[in-house]
Design a protein around this motif. Structure first.
Motif, short mmCIF file in Angstrom:
data_model
loop_
_atom_site.label_atom_id
_atom_site.label_comp_id
_atom_site.label_asym_id
_atom_site.label_seq_id
_atom_site.Cartn_x
_atom_site.Cartn_y
_atom_site.Cartn_z
N LEU A 70 0.80 -1.23 0.00
CA LEU A 70 0.00 0.00 0.00
C LEU A 70 0.83 1.28 0.00
O LEU A 70 0.44 2.27 -0.61
CB LEU A 70 -0.95 0.00 1.19
CG LEU A 70 -2.05 -1.05 1.16
CD1 LEU A 70 -2.83 -1.04 2.46
CD2 LEU A 70 -2.97 -0.83 -0.02
N GLY A 71 1.97 1.27 0.68
CA GLY A 71 2.79 2.47 0.82
C GLY A 71 3.07 3.18 -0.50
O GLY A 71 2.82 4.39 -0.63
N PRO A 72 3.58 2.46 -1.50
CA PRO A 72 3.88 3.12 -2.78
C PRO A 72 2.64 3.64 -3.52
O PRO A 72 2.76 4.47 -4.42
CB PRO A 72 4.55 2.01 -3.60
CG PRO A 72 5.02 1.00 -2.61
CD PRO A 72 4.06 1.08 -1.46
N ALA A 76 -0.71 12.17 -2.88
CA ALA A 76 -1.06 13.40 -2.18
C ALA A 76 -2.53 13.41 -1.77
O ALA A 76 -2.90 14.01 -0.76
CB ALA A 76 -0.76 14.60 -3.06
N ASP A 77 -3.37 12.73 -2.54
CA ASP A 77 -4.80 12.67 -2.24
C ASP A 77 -5.18 11.44 -1.43
O ASP A 77 -6.36 11.12 -1.30
CB ASP A 77 -5.62 12.70 -3.53
CG ASP A 77 -5.47 14.02 -4.27
OD1 ASP A 77 -5.30 15.06 -3.62
OD2 ASP A 77 -5.51 13.99 -5.52
N GLY A 78 -4.20 10.72 -0.92
CA GLY A 78 -4.48 9.52 -0.14
C GLY A 78 -4.49 8.29 -1.02
O GLY A 78 -3.74 8.20 -1.99
N LEU A 79 -5.38 7.37 -0.71
CA LEU A 79 -5.47 6.11 -1.43
C LEU A 79 -6.93 5.77 -1.68
O LEU A 79 -7.73 5.78 -0.75
CB LEU A 79 -4.82 4.99 -0.59
CG LEU A 79 -4.91 3.58 -1.13
CD1 LEU A 79 -4.04 3.44 -2.38
CD2 LEU A 79 -4.45 2.59 -0.08
N SER A 80 -7.26 5.51 -2.91
CA SER A 80 -8.63 5.12 -3.24
C SER A 80 -8.61 3.67 -3.68
O SER A 80 -7.93 3.31 -4.64
CB SER A 80 -9.19 6.00 -4.36
OG SER A 80 -10.48 5.57 -4.69
N PHE A 81 -9.35 2.84 -2.97
CA PHE A 81 -9.42 1.43 -3.32
C PHE A 81 -10.87 0.96 -3.50
O PHE A 81 -11.12 -0.22 -3.69
CB PHE A 81 -8.74 0.57 -2.24
CG PHE A 81 -9.25 0.84 -0.84
CD1 PHE A 81 -10.40 0.24 -0.37
CD2 PHE A 81 -8.57 1.71 -0.02
CE1 PHE A 81 -10.87 0.50 0.90
CE2 PHE A 81 -9.03 1.98 1.24
CZ PHE A 81 -10.18 1.37 1.71
#
Length: 88
Positions: A70-72, A76-81
Motif C-alpha cells: 500500500l505504501g507506494p 497526495a490525495d491519499g489512497l482510493s481502493f
C-alpha cells in the motif's frame, strides 16, 4: 489458481465476510481492501441482508495493513481502493 482474498457466504440474513490471506496473517493489501469494499457494497444494497460479520481465515484476524503493497500507492490525495460497487 489462487484463492480469493475475501470469501463471502450468505447464511439467511447474515453475510459472512472472511479475510482470506492467512499466509500473510490476513494483512490488508490493495486487492483485499478493494474486495472488502465490494463485500460491504453487497451488504448495503441487499435488503435481505441485515448483518455483516467479518472474520478471519487462519489463526490471525489481521496483521493490519500490508505497507509494502500500500505504501507506494499512497499519493497526495491519499489512497482510493473503492470501486463503483463498493462502500468505503
Amino acid at each position: 489458481m489462487t484463492e480469493p482474498k475475501i470469501l463471502t457466504e450468505r447464511r439467511g440474513h447474515i453475510l459472512l465476510i472472511g479475510l482470506n490471506r492467512p499466509e500473510k496473517r490476513n494483512a490488508a493489501d490493495f486487492e483485499l481492501l478493494s474486495l472488502l469494499a465490494d463485500a460491504y457494497g453487497e451488504l448495503e444494497r441487499d435488503p435481505e441482508l441485515r448483518v455483516g460479520l467479518v472474520h478471519a481465515v487462519g489463526e490471525h484476524f489481521t496483521a493490519g495493513l500490508d505497507l509494502a503493497d500500500l505504501g507506494p500507492r499512497i499519493g497526495a490525495d491519499g489512497l482510493s481502493f473503492v470501486g463503483p460497487d463498493g462502500v468505503d
